[in-house]
Design a protein around this motif. Sequence first.
Motif, PDB file in Angstrom:
ATOM      1  N   GLY A 100       0.790  -1.230   0.000  1.00 39.48           N
ATOM      2  CA  GLY A 100       0.000   0.000   0.000  1.00 39.48           C
ATOM      3  C   GLY A 100       0.820   1.277   0.000  1.00 39.48           C
ATOM      4  O   GLY A 100       0.263   2.372   0.055  1.00 39.48           O
ATOM      5  N   VAL A 101       2.143   1.161  -0.054  1.00 37.34           N
ATOM      6  CA  VAL A 101       3.009   2.338   0.001  1.00 37.34           C
ATOM      7  C   VAL A 101       3.536   2.643  -1.398  1.00 37.34           C
ATOM      8  O   VAL A 101       4.122   1.786  -2.050  1.00 37.34           O
ATOM      9  CB  VAL A 101       4.185   2.118   0.972  1.00 37.34           C
ATOM     10  CG1 VAL A 101       5.132   3.312   0.933  1.00 37.34           C
ATOM     11  CG2 VAL A 101       3.668   1.896   2.393  1.00 37.34           C
ATOM     12  N   GLU A 102       3.316   3.856  -1.859  1.00 41.86           N
ATOM     13  CA  GLU A 102       3.747   4.291  -3.190  1.00 41.86           C
ATOM     14  C   GLU A 102       4.993   5.155  -3.061  1.00 41.86           C
ATOM     15  O   GLU A 102       5.074   6.042  -2.203  1.00 41.86           O
ATOM     16  CB  GLU A 102       2.637   5.083  -3.875  1.00 41.86           C
ATOM     17  CG  GLU A 102       2.987   5.562  -5.275  1.00 41.86           C
ATOM     18  CD  GLU A 102       1.905   6.430  -5.887  1.00 41.86           C
ATOM     19  OE1 GLU A 102       2.020   6.765  -7.085  1.00 41.86           O
ATOM     20  OE2 GLU A 102       0.949   6.779  -5.160  1.00 41.86           O
ATOM     21  N   SER A 159       2.077   7.478   0.732  1.00 48.43           N
ATOM     22  CA  SER A 159       3.069   7.773  -0.300  1.00 48.43           C
ATOM     23  C   SER A 159       4.347   8.313   0.330  1.00 48.43           C
ATOM     24  O   SER A 159       4.312   9.027   1.338  1.00 48.43           O
ATOM     25  CB  SER A 159       2.524   8.792  -1.308  1.00 48.43           C
ATOM     26  OG  SER A 159       2.237  10.022  -0.672  1.00 48.43           O
ATOM     27  N   GLY A 212      -0.936   2.400   4.634  1.00 48.74           N
ATOM     28  CA  GLY A 212      -0.561   2.792   3.282  1.00 48.74           C
ATOM     29  C   GLY A 212      -0.422   4.293   3.151  1.00 48.74           C
ATOM     30  O   GLY A 212      -0.833   5.069   4.015  1.00 48.74           O
TER      31      GLY A 212
END
Length: 487
Positions: free
Chosen positions: A194-196, A235, A233
Motif C-alpha cells: 500500500g506504500v507508493e 506515499s 498505506g
Amino acid sequence: MIGTSADGVLRIPDVNHMPIGPYRSRCLDLGLGAWACLQRLDSHGSVVALGFDAVGRPHRIPRELPLLRMALECVVQAVERNAMETERARLEARLRHAQRMERIGVFTSGIAHNFNNILGGILGHSEVMAGHVGSDAKLVRNLHGIQRSAERARDLVEQIMLFGRRDEPNGKPLSASALVTEAASLLNVSLPAGVELMIYQPPSAAIVVGEPAQLQQVLLNLCRNAAHAMPAGGSIELTIELHELAERRTLSHGGLEAGHYVCLTVSDNGSGMDDATQARIFEPFFTTRSSGNGLGLATVREIVRRHGGALHVQSRVGEGSRFEIWLPRSFSELEVDLESAALPRGRGETVLLVAQDAEHVLRDEDMLAALGYEPVGFADADSALAACRTRPDRFDAAIVGAQASTAATVALAAALHAIAPRIPVVLATKATIEIDAETLASSGIFDVVRWPIRAEEIAVALDHGISQNQARQRPSRHRGEPPHSLH
C-alpha cells in the motif's frame, strides 16, 4: 526615516522648530516634543539604536549625550554577552553529545565482534539441531523462534558495528540521481503493497562525494522508517534539489557553511511525530516500535556527519514527516558510470536461485531482477538440479539458499557445481559453524553470503563471481582450451 549624522547621532531639541514637512508631521503625530537617538553596529554587523523621547511637555535635549552613549554601550555589550553565553551553552551541549556518541561507538563496536561470534554459534547449532528434530512441530517451532531472534540480534550487531566505525569515508564523486534510482529499485520490491514511492529529480546533474553503499543506506533507512509510519498505506516522496547558500544556515540537526549543496528529501504522509519524539529520534537505541532496534536513524545521522552534511527534520502529528539530507555538492567529473554509482548491477545475466520455500524464491527473484539479473527460481533442490542438467550453459551464476541443514545446503551446491563447473556458485547460509575452507573448495563454492540474502551482499558476490568467470574463460577460448572451473 530621517537618518543620523556621521557619528551615528540624531538630535532634535524641539520638534516644533523642525522644518515643515512629513518628518515634522510624523513626530507631532507621535506626540514627541524632542528626540535624541544613537546608532551603532554590533559585532555581527546589525544596527542597534537607542533613543530618548520627550513626550507631553517641552524638554531640552542636551547637545552632548554621554549618558545615552554609555547606555547604548551597556545594552550592546549585554546583548552580545548573552548571545555568546547562549552559543557557548549550545556548543557545550553539542560537545557533550559528541563525546557521549563517541563513548557509545567505542563501547558498542568493542563488544559487537565478540557478540557476532556468539550469535554465529547460536545460529549454527540451531541449524544443526533442525536436521535432527524430525517432524516434531513444537520443537521445529521453537528452533525457528531461536533462529529468528538470533537473526534479528545479528542485524542489530551489524547496525552497531556500522555506527561504531570511527574511520572517515573514502569519498569519490557520485551521482545523487543514481543513488536514488538504485535505492528505489530495491525499495520497490521491499516496501509494503500500500506504500507508493514517488521520485522527483532536477534536470541538471547533482554530484556528491562519498561512499555509495553508506549513502544508499541512509536513503533505505529513511524510506523504510517512513513506510513503518504508514501502516494503512500512503506515499513516500524522494526529492533531489540543488541549493546555493549565501551565508551560514542552521538546521534542526547540524549547521551548513555558505556554499553549494545537494538536498535529498524523504517525506511521507504518515502518523508524524510530536516534539518530544523529534528531540530523541537520533539517539542510539531510542525507538517507538516494539520491533525496532533504535539504531537506524542514529546510523543515518552518523553517516551524514561523516560526509560533511547535516539533517533537517520537520514533522507534525497526523501530518507526516520530512527528512532533509544536505550534502556538499561537488563539481568534479564522475569517476564511475551513473548506473554503477551505487551497488554493482547485472547486465541481464541469468542466475539460478534455489530456496526451501516459494515465499523466499519470489522475494529474492524480485531483488535479483531489481539488481539487473534474470532470475530463475526453484523451491526444491530436485527441480533446480533437473533444470541445470537440461541446459547447463543457460546459467551465468547460481545461488543456493539455506536448505534443511547446512550439510544439505553444501551438498546441493556441490551437485550444481558438478553439473555446471563453469558457473560460480554462491552459498547463502544462516551460519558457517560446520563449514571450513576445504569444504568450500571441494564443493566448488565461489562465495558465501548470509541467509536470507541481502541486496548489498549478493550484488557484490555475483558481480565478482561473474566478472572473474568471464575473465577466466576469455584467455582459455583464445588458446582453444576449455575454460577452467571455479573452486
